[in-house]
Design a protein around this motif. Structure first.
Motif, PDB file in Angstrom:
ATOM      1  N   VAL A   1       0.842  -1.207   0.000  1.00  0.00           N
ATOM      2  CA  VAL A   1       0.000   0.000   0.000  1.00  0.00           C
ATOM      3  C   VAL A   1       0.874   1.253   0.000  1.00  0.00           C
ATOM      4  N   ASN A   2       1.862   1.296   0.916  1.00  0.00           N
ATOM      5  CA  ASN A   2       2.795   2.436   0.946  1.00  0.00           C
ATOM      6  C   ASN A   2       3.643   2.481  -0.322  1.00  0.00           C
ATOM      7  N   GLY A   3       4.013   1.291  -0.800  1.00  0.00           N
ATOM      8  CA  GLY A   3       4.821   1.207  -2.027  1.00  0.00           C
ATOM      9  C   GLY A   3       4.085   1.817  -3.210  1.00  0.00           C
ATOM     10  N   MET A   4       2.780   1.517  -3.295  1.00  0.00           N
ATOM     11  CA  MET A   4       1.978   2.041  -4.404  1.00  0.00           C
ATOM     12  C   MET A   4       1.847   3.556  -4.306  1.00  0.00           C
ATOM     13  N   GLN A   5       1.730   4.057  -3.079  1.00  0.00           N
ATOM     14  CA  GLN A   5       1.632   5.511  -2.899  1.00  0.00           C
ATOM     15  C   GLN A   5       2.929   6.188  -3.345  1.00  0.00           C
ATOM     16  N   ASN A   6       4.058   5.555  -3.031  1.00  0.00           N
ATOM     17  CA  ASN A   6       5.366   6.092  -3.467  1.00  0.00           C
ATOM     18  C   ASN A   6       5.514   6.053  -4.986  1.00  0.00           C
ATOM     19  N   VAL A   7       4.970   4.977  -5.597  1.00  0.00           N
ATOM     20  CA  VAL A   7       4.992   4.865  -7.064  1.00  0.00           C
ATOM     21  C   VAL A   7       4.206   6.015  -7.692  1.00  0.00           C
ATOM     22  N   PHE A   8       3.026   6.303  -7.122  1.00  0.00           N
ATOM     23  CA  PHE A   8       2.212   7.403  -7.645  1.00  0.00           C
ATOM     24  C   PHE A   8       2.891   8.764  -7.451  1.00  0.00           C
ATOM     25  N   LEU A   9       3.667   8.892  -6.362  1.00  0.00           N
ATOM     26  CA  LEU A   9       4.404  10.151  -6.142  1.00  0.00           C
ATOM     27  C   LEU A   9       5.478  10.323  -7.214  1.00  0.00           C
ATOM     28  N   TYR A  10       6.229   9.234  -7.478  1.00  0.00           N
ATOM     29  CA  TYR A  10       7.258   9.251  -8.537  1.00  0.00           C
ATOM     30  C   TYR A  10       6.624   9.631  -9.882  1.00  0.00           C
ATOM     31  N   ALA A  11       5.488   8.968 -10.213  1.00  0.00           N
ATOM     32  CA  ALA A  11       4.814   9.219 -11.496  1.00  0.00           C
ATOM     33  C   ALA A  11       4.270  10.646 -11.564  1.00  0.00           C
ATOM     34  N   LEU A  12       3.774  11.150 -10.423  1.00  0.00           N
ATOM     35  CA  LEU A  12       3.214  12.505 -10.382  1.00  0.00           C
ATOM     36  C   LEU A  12       4.284  13.558 -10.670  1.00  0.00           C
ATOM     37  N   ILE A  13       5.457  13.369 -10.077  1.00  0.00           N
ATOM     38  CA  ILE A  13       6.563  14.328 -10.298  1.00  0.00           C
ATOM     39  C   ILE A  13       6.923  14.375 -11.785  1.00  0.00           C
ATOM     40  N   LEU A  14       7.025  13.186 -12.412  1.00  0.00           N
ATOM     41  CA  LEU A  14       7.361  13.144 -13.842  1.00  0.00           C
ATOM     42  C   LEU A  14       6.237  13.700 -14.710  1.00  0.00           C
ATOM     43  N   SER A  15       4.982  13.487 -14.272  1.00  0.00           N
ATOM     44  CA  SER A  15       3.861  14.010 -15.072  1.00  0.00           C
ATOM     45  C   SER A  15       3.851  15.539 -15.055  1.00  0.00           C
ATOM     46  N   LEU A  16       4.366  16.137 -13.981  1.00  0.00           N
ATOM     47  CA  LEU A  16       4.481  17.602 -13.940  1.00  0.00           C
ATOM     48  C   LEU A  16       5.531  18.089 -14.948  1.00  0.00           C
ATOM     49  N   VAL A  17       6.565  17.253 -15.169  1.00  0.00           N
ATOM     50  CA  VAL A  17       7.569  17.581 -16.191  1.00  0.00           C
ATOM     51  C   VAL A  17       6.914  17.574 -17.573  1.00  0.00           C
ATOM     52  N   THR A  18       6.009  16.603 -17.809  1.00  0.00           N
ATOM     53  CA  THR A  18       5.341  16.543 -19.127  1.00  0.00           C
ATOM     54  C   THR A  18       4.430  17.761 -19.334  1.00  0.00           C
ATOM     55  N   VAL A  19       3.856  18.290 -18.250  1.00  0.00           N
ATOM     56  CA  VAL A  19       3.031  19.502 -18.370  1.00  0.00           C
ATOM     57  C   VAL A  19       3.893  20.641 -18.907  1.00  0.00           C
ATOM     58  N   VAL A  20       5.105  20.783 -18.360  1.00  0.00           N
ATOM     59  CA  VAL A  20       6.035  21.839 -18.819  1.00  0.00           C
ATOM     60  C   VAL A  20       6.415  21.596 -20.280  1.00  0.00           C
TER      61      VAL A  20
END
Length: 441
Positions: free
Chosen positions: A407-426
């Motif tokens: 459960v915590n692992g999945m939350q960390n995965v989503f955090l990693y993906a979220l940071i990169l998705s902000l790069v794609t917005v730029v």
């Protein structure tokens, strides 16, 4: 569609065998290993196929610009079918791994060449709809594939998961035979030296995601890439044409799609596992959640062609990346408390942005390119998507393995993906709106 009807069905069947192969193998592979022995080679059934099918993608694109798409696609299907026959006859794990490599060499051309032919034959408006058909085939296969795999293993023999490709391969070639290509193809020099350096470097980098002591593979792969770049700068006809990287539309679209596939695209690999381990859900119900992405994908990709003409590329990339980031933020913040229905809804929204951006990205790679490099441009983007997804999935696996629970692992995965998705917005703001802007700027 008229005379293109048979070609279209040929491309549909090509996509179907690629999709089914990927999904059936996952179900049947444990039984195969039990019968053939050689458990230590289990991962290599998948690794060798992935390497062969990924590394050859840009070569197929390059060759299709020189010799045409039709003959090359028939050769690719032929190699895949031959590999399937050999896999079905394999009597040891070593031979199966080798034959899976042959299968992969054929598979590397099947999807990219299908997409390139769609780009040659159909208008921008129709291409979004056709890509929606292709992506729905992948979605259906992700559900039907495991069921078929179980049926073949239990009712017949695992060898039929490979032999089933023989009639399908023949049907594909028969559908493609009437197709007459209109484009003029120019035979140029092929830089095999460049392809070898490129292929070896990429193989080392991809292997680093599947082996121990990965750091040495990464170092060797990076050194190989540096040598490849230095050698290619002096080459008169480089394996990857320089014009690809001087073209702002192609360059920015490719960088965007690479980072995009590093982010949320790989999370779907772990969501069923999260539901099984974290919520003790059945394998069937946890797998069914992926239907949400497939449904959203269809709604996103079907109108993509019309929207490009109406709104331009840039605006769609911006909207798609914002939707991904916002749905990703919801997943990161609420994953521990989401009900099955709410998770399904959020993934449907994310699937919509996947479908939109993959369709717009594919069309952009074709429309921003000159006609003589359309094949290599399309295949390069597909190659970068594969690389992004492979690396993204590996990083996510490491994140989950280094966390106390799933459960915590999945939350960390989503955090990693979220940071990169902000790069794609730029990055989305740096993509040209229309192909005409390239000649002006």
């Amino acid at each position: 569609m008229g005379k293109n009807k048979y070609v279209f069905w040929g491309l549909v069947i090509t996509t179907l065998i690629s999709a089914l192969d990927a999904n059936i193998m996952q179900t049947a592979s444990p039984t195969i290993v039990k019968q053939l022995g050689g458990m230590e080679l289990f991962a290599w059934i998948f690794v060798v196929y992935m390497l062969a099918s990924t590394v050859t993608v840009p070569l197929y694109g390059k060759l299709s610009d020189m010799y045409g798409r039709k003959n090359l696609l028939m050769i690719a299907v032929g190699i895949f079918t031959l590999g399937s026959i050999l896999c079905g006859m394999a009597n040891s794990m070593v031979s199966l791994v080798i034959y899976r490599g042959i299968q992969g060499l054929g598979a590397g051309g099947m999807i990219p060449l299908s997409m390139i032919i769609v780009g040659d034959l159909f208008t921008i408006e129709k291409r979004g709809k056709i890509q929606a058909v292709f992506s729905s085939i992948w979605a259906i296969s992700s559900i039907v594939g495991p069921v078929m795999g179980s049926f073949f293993v239990e009712a017949l023999t695992w060898r039929w998961i490979f032999f089933i490709n023989i009639p399908i391969g023949i049907a594909t070639v028969l559908c493609l035979l009437p197709y007459k290509e209109q484009t003029e193809f120019k035979k140029t020099h092929i830089d095999y030296k460049g392809f070898f350096l490129f292929g070896a470097s990429v193989s080392l980098l991809l292997l680093s995601t599947n082996v121990g002591n990965a750091i040495w593979y990464v170092i060797a792969g990076i050194i190989g890439m540096i040598i490849f770049i230095l050698v290619e700068r002096k080459e008169a006809h480089p394996f990857l044409p320089v014009s690809l990287f001087k073209n702002k539309g192609i360059l920015m679209t490719n960088v965007f799609m690479l980072v995009y596939c590093l982010s949320f695209f790989g999370t779907s690999n772990y969501i069923p596992l999260f539901l099984q381990e974290g919520s003790h859900m059945s394998i069937y119900k946890s797998g069914l959640i992926l239907l949400s992405i497939a449904v959203g994908w269809m709604f996103g990709s079907t109108p993509a062609g019309k929207w490009i003409i109406r709104f331009g590329y840039k605006r769609l990339f911006i909207i798609g990346s914002f939707i991904t980031a916002l749905s990703g933020l919801a997943l990161f913040m609420f994953i521990k408390d989401l009900s099955y229905t709410n998770l399904f809804l959020i993934l449907t929204v994310q699937g919509f942005s996947f479908g939109l951006l993959f369709a717009v990205g594919t069309i952009a790679s074709q429309e921003f390119a000159d006609s003589n490099i359309k094949g290599v441009s399309t295949s390069l983007q597909m190659f970068l998507r594969n690389i992004g997804t492979s690396i993204g999935v590996t990083v996510m696996g490491l994140i989950i393995n280094h966390t106390a629970n799933i459960v915590n692992g999945m939350q960390n995965v989503f955090l990693y993906a979220l940071i990169l998705s902000l790069v794609t917005v730029v990055l989305s703001f740096l993509i040209p709106a229309k192909t005409a802007e390239l000649s002006e700027g």
